[in-house]
Motif scaffolding. Structure first.
Motif, short mmCIF file in Angstrom:
data_model
loop_
_atom_site.label_atom_id
_atom_site.label_comp_id
_atom_site.label_asym_id
_atom_site.label_seq_id
_atom_site.Cartn_x
_atom_site.Cartn_y
_atom_site.Cartn_z
N ALA A 218 16.39 11.56 6.90
CA ALA A 218 16.63 10.23 6.33
C ALA A 218 15.30 9.51 6.09
O ALA A 218 15.10 8.86 5.06
CB ALA A 218 17.52 9.41 7.27
N TYR A 219 14.37 9.60 7.07
CA TYR A 219 13.03 9.03 6.87
C TYR A 219 12.40 9.62 5.61
O TYR A 219 11.83 8.90 4.76
CB TYR A 219 12.12 9.36 8.07
CG TYR A 219 12.43 8.67 9.37
CD1 TYR A 219 12.95 7.37 9.41
CD2 TYR A 219 12.18 9.32 10.59
CE1 TYR A 219 13.21 6.74 10.62
CE2 TYR A 219 12.44 8.70 11.80
CZ TYR A 219 12.96 7.42 11.81
OH TYR A 219 13.21 6.80 13.00
N LYS A 220 12.47 10.93 5.50
CA LYS A 220 11.85 11.65 4.38
C LYS A 220 12.44 11.20 3.04
O LYS A 220 11.71 11.03 2.05
CB LYS A 220 12.05 13.16 4.57
CG LYS A 220 11.25 14.04 3.63
CD LYS A 220 11.40 15.50 4.05
CE LYS A 220 10.54 16.42 3.18
NZ LYS A 220 10.99 16.45 1.78
N LYS B 46 11.50 -9.62 8.20
CA LYS B 46 11.32 -9.75 6.76
C LYS B 46 10.12 -8.96 6.25
O LYS B 46 10.02 -8.65 5.07
CB LYS B 46 11.21 -11.23 6.38
CG LYS B 46 12.56 -11.95 6.42
CD LYS B 46 12.50 -13.35 5.85
CE LYS B 46 13.90 -13.95 5.78
NZ LYS B 46 13.92 -15.31 5.21
N LYS B 47 9.21 -8.63 7.17
CA LYS B 47 8.05 -7.80 6.79
C LYS B 47 8.40 -6.31 6.78
O LYS B 47 7.61 -5.49 6.34
CB LYS B 47 6.90 -8.04 7.77
CG LYS B 47 6.33 -9.45 7.72
CD LYS B 47 5.24 -9.62 8.77
CE LYS B 47 4.68 -11.04 8.77
NZ LYS B 47 3.65 -11.22 9.84
N MET B 48 9.58 -5.97 7.33
CA MET B 48 10.01 -4.58 7.40
C MET B 48 10.73 -4.18 6.11
O MET B 48 11.18 -5.04 5.35
CB MET B 48 10.95 -4.37 8.59
CG MET B 48 10.33 -4.74 9.95
SD MET B 48 8.93 -3.68 10.40
CE MET B 48 7.55 -4.80 10.17
N ASN B 49 10.84 -2.87 5.89
CA ASN B 49 11.48 -2.37 4.66
C ASN B 49 12.82 -1.70 4.90
O ASN B 49 13.74 -1.84 4.10
CB ASN B 49 10.55 -1.38 3.96
CG ASN B 49 9.18 -1.97 3.67
OD1 ASN B 49 8.18 -1.47 4.14
ND2 ASN B 49 9.13 -3.07 2.92
N ASN C 250 0.82 -1.23 0.00
CA ASN C 250 0.00 0.00 0.00
C ASN C 250 0.85 1.26 0.00
O ASN C 250 0.45 2.30 0.51
CB ASN C 250 -0.94 0.01 1.21
CG ASN C 250 -1.86 -1.18 1.22
OD1 ASN C 250 -2.38 -1.60 0.18
ND2 ASN C 250 -2.06 -1.76 2.41
N ASN C 251 2.05 1.13 -0.56
CA ASN C 251 2.96 2.27 -0.67
C ASN C 251 3.36 2.84 0.72
O ASN C 251 3.72 4.01 0.83
CB ASN C 251 2.34 3.39 -1.52
CG ASN C 251 3.40 4.17 -2.28
OD1 ASN C 251 4.43 3.59 -2.67
ND2 ASN C 251 3.17 5.45 -2.48
N ILE C 252 3.28 2.02 1.78
CA ILE C 252 3.66 2.44 3.14
C ILE C 252 4.96 1.74 3.52
O ILE C 252 5.05 0.51 3.52
CB ILE C 252 2.55 2.10 4.15
CG1 ILE C 252 1.30 2.94 3.85
CG2 ILE C 252 3.03 2.34 5.58
CD1 ILE C 252 0.13 2.64 4.75
N ILE C 253 5.98 2.54 3.87
CA ILE C 253 7.29 2.00 4.24
C ILE C 253 7.29 1.64 5.72
O ILE C 253 6.92 2.45 6.58
CB ILE C 253 8.41 3.01 3.95
CG1 ILE C 253 8.49 3.29 2.45
CG2 ILE C 253 9.75 2.49 4.45
CD1 ILE C 253 9.52 4.33 2.09
N VAL D 296 10.72 5.74 -2.78
CA VAL D 296 10.30 4.35 -2.59
C VAL D 296 10.85 3.45 -3.69
O VAL D 296 11.23 2.29 -3.44
CB VAL D 296 8.75 4.26 -2.54
CG1 VAL D 296 8.31 2.81 -2.48
CG2 VAL D 296 8.22 5.04 -1.36
N SER D 297 10.94 3.96 -4.88
CA SER D 297 11.37 3.16 -6.03
C SER D 297 12.82 2.69 -5.90
O SER D 297 13.23 1.71 -6.55
CB SER D 297 11.19 3.95 -7.32
OG SER D 297 11.97 5.14 -7.27
N LEU D 298 13.64 3.39 -5.06
CA LEU D 298 15.06 3.03 -4.92
C LEU D 298 15.28 1.87 -3.95
O LEU D 298 16.36 1.29 -3.90
CB LEU D 298 15.86 4.24 -4.44
CG LEU D 298 15.95 5.43 -5.39
CD1 LEU D 298 16.73 6.56 -4.73
CD2 LEU D 298 16.60 5.03 -6.70
#
Length: 953
Positions: free
Chosen positions: A617-619, A558-561, A477-480, A625-627
């Motif tokens: 860094a969060y920002k 593993k569920k984390m980004n 859902n596009n959420i990091i 996201v694509s990177l």
């Protein structure tokens, strides 16, 4: 979820301990206080004690703020004060400083700081809280308990309680009939001590058949508890026959591994419970804390077991068995040792759940506390191993004990927090500086260790198991999902972690979720409690508790980004390595040793303790996201190059193999030689061989002494005292100095010292601590050595500081204020007594000393150098000037004492040869530095040497 760490060793102080502590430390209160103010409730008792000792008035904080007229009683008048100016505010202890802050706020609002000069004192403090007060009397680390509060602190939540004699009165003989009278007693017993906190487990010798009556009484008196364990026997007679009281209680207590205290009513049972369970027990009858006698509770190790092991044997020592980073790293080392085909055992001071991880590998584990390492059986067991590895800097006592017996590697996992861990523990710092086999986990840590402690340190990077294959790192859902793992403490900087996220605009917070997991330590509650509340109030932040199962941890990660390590200081961080192995982009601070894993392709290194830097860094990740898939691949590559098990096994294997080559026999000979040089009597032959090895050195010594055979027939001398007598004796013609005792002051020799005292070297007082038995070192050694003459003086007393026993009171005795100022660095529990001896006591002690010398040496073979110190200072312009400062006053006062000593020695040793050096004893010092005997002019030594030579001839 909110799992709190088990409390370990408990420090306990009684009212008597408090009274002794106050009397010992009164000298620290340098100001002339006009009023003592106690912080209710616990601070009132020490406040009134101090006021009585100082004979001044005392009151409560409320009386002080409200301006109440303070009386002092009728029995005696207090010190008359025209106007109250200097005020001392007292509390029994300080922990986090929250209570003290509240008091200061009240004083500020009332304008008391403008009216008075106010200082704050805590009788008992933690190392981390001493800066919050102006004065403290004793360092008492947590967890701790005091006689006045142990029944009403949260340690009860991890305690077992007896019922009869603790929660309620004991039954009388008439009531204890195992019948109706007893039932009536159980329902109506008079309550004694009912804690406010929930008790972990009630353990009672009451029979199981009386459970209903017992539960009814407990409910009636609002006793909160989790478990009630009763004795499952049929009758009172059977219980008496089996003598089941203490054994039953100890068994239940020991089985509850998360309990740390037992509260018992009967002293003998309390002692037995402590010994049988191996954990402390407190008795409400005498308010005494019974610690387990490890010599009786630790099983004897069968040394024959080692003889049947036809492998190299490696001993690992872990400071704890918890699911934290350090034990996990030691587990990996253990696996490497097993893979190399060696035998391994793991020891630790305290039991814990993680121990089973070693046992699952088929490895023998033992609970061996630091104090038990002194037991002969334990020493013999250690001697069967070829090599030891001590994990982290915490168990320095284990390193010191084990390294005396076998080659020992000290694997340091700390970095810039090392000074905090060493603070108040000079022996730990000294051990670090002298260790010859130090390893650490990162260049970041190594640089710090080399700069501050020891240049002899090597780096072996940590590793983690391969938790791959690399996950796709899907962004749902596009959420990091950001994640941080670790014990929730200030050092791990979870406050920065959360605050940096909440600084993001709301639209950014909605595009991410912040997760964190880790252990909660009870004594850090003031830190983690507000963090958990903060997390609860933000729907985009989640605390998931402590994850102890490794498989669950991997599944969760593993569920984390993105993995974040915001620590203020971390020598490596296994979380970084684990994240890289799973292909997670990384955010770490500059103070994380594992930053070597981060490069421009896989993450960001942010400023330490900087909310803005981390927020940016969060920002960056939310905007890019694509990177993330590309950065995931780069993280995995970093892991494969620097943190794999194979690479780690090669490095650890080489470390172990290299150190297993050390010849244990030569190692022990070298240790024996080193100890002889450091702590015993040093001949000139040994001095020249300080840096040579073991057996060869001893052989060379024999040859050297053989070549001096002609000298051995000449007069021989033995020196006792300061560098004055040592220097003179070493340079005296026709004499061979057989030995010297320069580390024992004159006063320590005439008193009856405690065995194994901490003794400060006169030549290096701020860096060398030596364990020595003064009594043995002095008189026994003198008796053993067949030297014709003993040369001694008393000047050494001014420069040494000793812990000795006087009137059953452990005290520090010194004549030097400069040493007094260093006292807190040397011995937190010691007391300073300056010039406290009466003349009668002095004479008595000197006579005692002289009588012992008469037995060892004929009187005409004693040479006494009589000295008094006159001091001159030279300014940079070369002019001599005498300064009327404190240093000169000390010297003058010292001379009064030396005069008394000199006269008594002359009186008690009338045939002793006196070398009177008073008129020659002038010490000259440049730039106002503190004077030392080594600054005496050559003229002084030459005259003394000539006088002694005449006596010897």
């Amino acid at each position: 979820m909110n799992k709190v760490e088990n409390i370990k060793k408990i420090e306990y102080r009684t009212f008597e301990d408090m009274s002794i502590c106050i009397r010992k430390n009164m000298y620290k209160l340098k100001e002339d206080f006009d009023l003592i103010v106690g912080i209710p409730r616990s601070g009132m008792i020490p406040a009134f004690m101090i006021a009585l000792f100082k004979n001044i008035k005392a009151c409560s904080i409320d009386e002080f703020i409200n301006g109440t007229n303070i009386s002092s009683g009728l029995s005696r008048e207090t010190k008359k004060v025209k106007k109250i100016k200097n005020v001392l505010i007292v509390d029994d202890s300080i922990h986090s400083g929250v209570s003290l802050s509240h008091v200061k706020e009240r004083l500020e609002k009332a304008g008391m700081f403008k009216k008075y000069k106010i200082k704050f004192l805590a009788i008992f403090a933690r190392e981390k809280s001493i800066n919050l007060v102006d004065y403290w009397f004793e360092i008492v680390p947590t967890p701790r308990m005091f006689e006045w509060n142990y029944l009403n602190i949260n340690i009860n939540e991890k305690s077992c309680f007896d019922i009869d004699g603790v929660l309620c009165v004991d039954p009388t003989n008439e009531e204890n009939d195992d019948g109706e009278k007893y039932r009536k007693f159980l329902l109506n017993a008079k309550p004694l001590y009912i804690p406010e906190y929930t008790i972990h487990t009630l353990v009672t010798s009451r029979l199981e058949k009386y459970r209903k009556e017992t539960e009814t009484w407990l409910k009636k008196h609002n006793v909160k508890y989790n478990n009630l364990v009763m004795l499952d026997l049929k009758s009172k007679e059977e219980r008496i026959k089996l003598n089941a009281h203490s054994t039953f209680k100890a068994k239940v207590y020991a089985a509850n591994t998360d309990t740390v205290m037992f509260v018992e009513s009967e002293p003998k049972q309390a002692e037995e419970i402590a010994n049988l369970s191996g954990k402390p027990c407190i008795c409400v009858q005498n308010n005494k804390l019974y610690e387990p006698n490890f010599s009786s509770t630790i099983p004897i190790i069968d040394l024959n077991d080692y003889k049947n092991v036809d492998k190299k044997k490696v001993l690992l020592y872990s400071h704890e068995f918890t699911y934290t980073g350090a034990p996990h790293s030691l587990l990996r080392i253990c696996k490497v040792i097993l893979k190399l085909g060696h035998y391994v055992e793991v020891w630790g001071p305290i039991d814990g759940e993680f121990k089973k991880e070693f046992e699952n590998l088929g490895v023998k584990t033992r609970i061996i506390p630091y104090s038990a390492l002194k037991l002969q059986n334990i020493k013999q067991a250690i001697a069967n191993f070829n090599l030891a590895i001590v994990n982290t800097m915490i168990p320095h006592l284990a390193y010191l004990a084990i390294s005396q017996i076998i080659p020992t590697i000290w694997y340091i996992r700390e970095a810039t927090n090392m000074p905090d861990i060493c603070k108040g523990v000079p022996l730990r710092e000294e051990a670090l500086k002298k260790a010859n086999q130090l390893y650490c986990v990162s260049e970041y840590a190594a640089d710090f260790i080399k700069k501050h402690y020891n240049k002899n340190v090597k780096v072996i990077h940590n590793c983690v198991e391969d938790f791959g294959p690399i996950s796709k790192n899907i962004i749902n859902n596009n959420i990091i999902n950001f994640v941080s793992l670790g014990t929730i403490t200030e050092r791990k900087a979870f406050d920065i972690y959360l605050n940096a996220f909440e600084k993001l605009p709301k639209e950014y917070q909605k595009r991410a979720h912040l997760y964190f997991a880790g252990r909660l330590i009870s004594e850090r509650k003031n830190y983690w409690e507000p963090i958990l509340k903060q997390a609860e109030q933000n729907e985009n932040i989640t605390y998931v508790g402590e994850i102890t199962n490794i498989d669950e941890k991997i599944k969760f990660m593993k569920k984390m980004n993105v993995v974040v390590v915001p620590s203020r200081d971390e020598s490596c961080s296994l979380v970084v390595l684990e994240g890289a192995s799973m292909g997670k982009p990384l955010i770490v601070t500059e103070n994380v040793g594992a930053k070597y894993m981060v490069n421009k392709n896989n993450g960001i290194i942010v400023k330490t303790n900087d909310i803005d830097s981390l927020s940016q860094a969060y920002k960056y990740f939310i905007d890019n996201v694509s990177l993330i898939p590309k950065m995931s691949k780069a993280s995995r590559e970093s892991y494969e190059k620097q943190a794999t098990i194979d690479l780690y096994e090669q490095n650890i294997g080489k470390m172990i193999t290299d150190n297993l080559k050390i010849n244990i026999k030569k190692y022990r000979n070298k240790k024996a030689l080193k100890n002889s040089i450091t702590n015993s009597l040093i001949t000139k032959g040994l001095k020249s061989l300080k840096n040579e090895g073991s057996t060869i050195a001893f052989e060379k010594l024999k040859i050297k002494l053989g070549l001096r055979k002609t000298l051995l027939d000449a007069k021989t001398t033995f020196t006792l005292g300061s560098s004055v007598s040592n220097h003179i004796a070493e340079n005296t013609e026709l004499s061979l100095v057989k030995g010297k005792i320069s580390n024992i002051s004159f006063l320590s020799s005439v008193c009856n010292p405690v065995k194994n005292v901490n003794l400060l070297s006169t030549s290096d007082f701020n860096s060398k601590m030596i364990n020595i038995d003064c009594q043995k070192s002095l008189f026994q050694e003198l008796s053993d050595k067949k030297c014709e003459y003993l040369i001694f003086d008393t000047l050494d007393e001014r420069y040494s500081i000793n812990k000795i026993k006087i009137d059953n009171d452990e005290s520090i005795i010194t004549k030097s204020l400069s040493l007094a100022n260093h006292l807190p660095e040397l011995d937190k529990k010691a007391t300073l007594k300056m010039f406290k001896f009466s003349e009668e006591k002095q004479k008595e002690l000197i006579k005692k000393f002289c009588n012992k010398l008469k037995i060892i040496y004929p009187e005409n073979r004693l040479i006494f150098i009589e000295t008094e110190l006159k001091t001159k200072y030279i300014n940079l312009d070369g002019k001599i000037q005498t300064y009327p400062d404190d240093q000169l006053k000390i010297i003058l006062k010292n001379n009064e004492k030396l005069n008394l000593i000199n006269n008594e020695i002359k009186k008690n040793l009338p045939n002793c040869h006196i070398v009177d050096m008073k008129k020659y004893c002038i010490a000259v010092q440049k730039d106002n530095k503190y004077v030392s005997p080594i600054d005496f002019s050559e003229k002084f030594f030459k005259i003394a040497k000539n006088k002694i030579n005449k006596i010897l001839k």
